[in-house]
Each structure stands twice: as structure tokens, then as C-alpha cells.
Design a protein around this motif. Structure first.
Motif, short mmCIF file in Angstrom:
data_model
loop_
_atom_site.label_atom_id
_atom_site.label_comp_id
_atom_site.label_asym_id
_atom_site.label_seq_id
_atom_site.Cartn_x
_atom_site.Cartn_y
_atom_site.Cartn_z
N VAL A 85 27.56 85.97 67.29
CA VAL A 85 28.57 85.36 68.16
C VAL A 85 27.98 84.16 68.90
O VAL A 85 28.61 83.09 68.98
N ASN A 86 26.78 84.29 69.44
CA ASN A 86 26.15 83.18 70.15
C ASN A 86 25.89 81.99 69.23
O ASN A 86 26.10 80.83 69.62
N THR A 87 25.43 82.25 68.01
CA THR A 87 25.19 81.18 67.05
C THR A 87 26.48 80.47 66.69
O THR A 87 26.55 79.24 66.66
N ALA A 88 27.52 81.24 66.42
CA ALA A 88 28.82 80.65 66.08
C ALA A 88 29.36 79.82 67.24
O ALA A 88 29.88 78.71 67.04
N ALA A 89 29.22 80.31 68.46
CA ALA A 89 29.69 79.57 69.63
C ALA A 89 28.91 78.27 69.79
O ALA A 89 29.49 77.23 70.13
N SER A 90 27.62 78.30 69.54
CA SER A 90 26.79 77.09 69.63
C SER A 90 27.22 76.05 68.61
O SER A 90 27.28 74.86 68.90
N ILE A 91 27.51 76.50 67.41
CA ILE A 91 27.94 75.59 66.35
C ILE A 91 29.29 74.96 66.71
O ILE A 91 29.47 73.74 66.62
N VAL A 92 30.23 75.78 67.12
CA VAL A 92 31.56 75.28 67.46
C VAL A 92 31.52 74.32 68.65
O VAL A 92 32.30 73.37 68.72
N ALA A 93 30.60 74.54 69.58
CA ALA A 93 30.51 73.69 70.77
C ALA A 93 29.67 72.44 70.53
O ALA A 93 29.60 71.57 71.40
N SER A 94 29.06 72.31 69.36
CA SER A 94 28.18 71.17 69.09
C SER A 94 28.96 69.87 68.92
O SER A 94 30.12 69.87 68.52
N ARG A 95 28.30 68.77 69.21
CA ARG A 95 28.92 67.44 69.09
C ARG A 95 29.37 67.16 67.66
O ARG A 95 30.51 66.71 67.46
N PRO A 96 28.53 67.39 66.62
CA PRO A 96 28.99 67.11 65.25
C PRO A 96 30.24 67.91 64.86
O PRO A 96 31.15 67.38 64.22
N PHE A 97 30.28 69.16 65.26
CA PHE A 97 31.45 69.99 64.94
C PHE A 97 32.70 69.44 65.61
O PHE A 97 33.77 69.38 65.01
N LYS A 98 32.59 69.03 66.87
CA LYS A 98 33.73 68.47 67.60
C LYS A 98 34.20 67.18 66.95
O LYS A 98 35.40 66.92 66.86
N MET A 99 33.26 66.34 66.49
CA MET A 99 33.64 65.08 65.84
C MET A 99 34.39 65.34 64.54
O MET A 99 35.39 64.70 64.25
N ILE A 100 33.91 66.30 63.77
CA ILE A 100 34.59 66.66 62.52
C ILE A 100 35.97 67.23 62.84
O ILE A 100 36.95 66.91 62.17
N GLY A 101 36.05 68.04 63.86
CA GLY A 101 37.34 68.62 64.26
C GLY A 101 38.36 67.57 64.63
O GLY A 101 39.54 67.68 64.31
N ARG A 102 37.91 66.51 65.31
CA ARG A 102 38.84 65.44 65.70
C ARG A 102 39.40 64.71 64.49
O ARG A 102 40.53 64.22 64.52
N LEU A 103 38.62 64.61 63.43
CA LEU A 103 39.09 63.94 62.22
C LEU A 103 40.28 64.67 61.59
O LEU A 103 41.15 64.04 61.00
N PHE A 104 40.27 65.99 61.71
CA PHE A 104 41.30 66.79 61.05
C PHE A 104 42.38 67.31 61.98
O PHE A 104 43.34 67.94 61.53
N SER A 105 42.25 67.07 63.26
CA SER A 105 43.25 67.60 64.19
C SER A 105 44.42 66.63 64.33
O SER A 105 44.29 65.43 64.09
N ARG A 106 45.54 67.19 64.72
CA ARG A 106 46.73 66.37 64.96
C ARG A 106 46.58 65.64 66.28
O ARG A 106 46.01 66.16 67.23
N LYS A 107 47.14 64.48 66.33
CA LYS A 107 47.11 63.71 67.58
C LYS A 107 48.11 64.27 68.57
O LYS A 107 47.90 64.26 69.76
N GLU A 108 49.24 64.76 68.03
CA GLU A 108 50.29 65.33 68.89
C GLU A 108 50.10 66.83 68.96
O GLU A 108 49.92 67.50 67.96
N LYS A 109 50.16 67.34 70.15
CA LYS A 109 50.04 68.78 70.35
C LYS A 109 51.39 69.44 70.03
O LYS A 109 52.44 68.93 70.39
N GLU A 110 51.32 70.58 69.36
CA GLU A 110 52.55 71.33 69.10
C GLU A 110 52.95 72.10 70.35
O GLU A 110 52.10 72.63 71.06
N VAL A 111 54.21 72.15 70.60
CA VAL A 111 54.71 72.91 71.74
C VAL A 111 54.74 74.38 71.33
O VAL A 111 55.18 74.73 70.25
N THR A 112 54.22 75.21 72.21
CA THR A 112 54.21 76.64 71.93
C THR A 112 55.64 77.16 71.92
O THR A 112 56.41 76.89 72.83
N LYS A 113 55.98 77.89 70.88
CA LYS A 113 57.32 78.46 70.80
C LYS A 113 57.41 79.69 71.69
O LYS A 113 56.52 80.52 71.68
N ASP A 114 58.47 79.75 72.45
CA ASP A 114 58.68 80.94 73.26
C ASP A 114 59.10 82.08 72.35
O ASP A 114 59.94 81.92 71.48
#
Length: 121
Positions: A85-114
Motif C-alpha cells: 500500500v505504501n509503495t502504491a501510494a508513493s507511485i501514485v503521488a509521484s510527479r511523473p505519475f501525476k504528469m501522465i495522469g494529466r495527459l489522459f484526464s478530462r479537462k471538464e469535471k463530471e458532475v456527480t449524479k445524485d
């Protein structure tokens, strides 16, 4: 003088969703709104509590349901599990992972459906 003690819980004390759901505040706000509405509609608090429970329970059960394995990820019971769990959290919180995530994420946030329809009291 007879005093009636009523033990009735709302919010986290009643629904206790795991922080992994991200729905604790939603349950608290929806629960408070529905309880206030039901109390305003009924002459007897027992009837209001019953109506509140009937309306709120399906929503709470849906929110509390977690995919298989999620509790283990949140609360590992071995040294190996904690390490994973600690290793996975470190990877997900890393700068390279965040940069890759931004490439594939939507610019517009989806509204949570009630998942619950709130009546206008």
C-alpha cells in the motif's frame, strides 16, 4: 416528570461510510435535510423517524457498498500488505505519475449524479 430519551443518530454516527467512499458529507447533509423535512410533515416523531428511515436506508446501503478487496487495501493486516500500500501510494503521488495522469484526464469535471431524489418539503 417522565422524560423520553430518544437515541437517534444521523450523519457519520448513523451511516459510518468509509473515507474511501467520499460520501460522508453527502450522507450527513442529505440525512439532515430529509430528517428535518420528515419531522415537519408528521405530527408524531415516531412516524417521521420511520418515514426518514424508509427514504434514507436504500441510499445509505448503496453508498456503504464497496468493491471486493477495498477494505483490505485501506487496512492491510501484514507487513507485506502495508509495504504494498505504501509503495502504491508513493507511485501514485509521484510527479511523473501525476504528469501522465494529466495527459489522459478530462479537462471538464463530471458532475456527480445524485443517487437519491430529494423531495421539496
Amino acid at each position: 416528570m417522565n422524560l423520553l430519551k430518544i437515541h437517534f443518530r444521523i450523519g457519520d454516527a448513523a451511516y459510518c461510510p468509509t473515507p474511501l467512499t467520499g460520501m460522508g458529507t453527502t450522507l450527513a447533509m442529505v440525512g439532515a435535510y430529509l430528517l428535518a423535512g420528515e419531522l415537519s410533515r408528521h405530527d408524531h416523531h415516531e412516524d417521521a423517524f420511520s418515514a426518514y428511515e424508509k427514504r434514507m436506508r436504500p441510499f445509505v446501503e448503496k453508498v456503504q457498498k464497496l468493491p471486493p478487496g477495498v477494505p483490505w487495501l485501506a487496512h492491510p493486516k501484514s507487513k507485506l500488505g502495508v509495504s504494498v500500500v505504501n509503495t502504491a501510494a508513493s507511485i501514485v503521488a509521484s510527479r511523473p505519475f501525476k504528469m501522465i495522469g494529466r495527459l489522459f484526464s478530462r479537462k471538464e469535471k463530471e458532475v456527480t449524479k445524485d443517487e437519491i431524489e430529494l423531495p421539496a418539503f
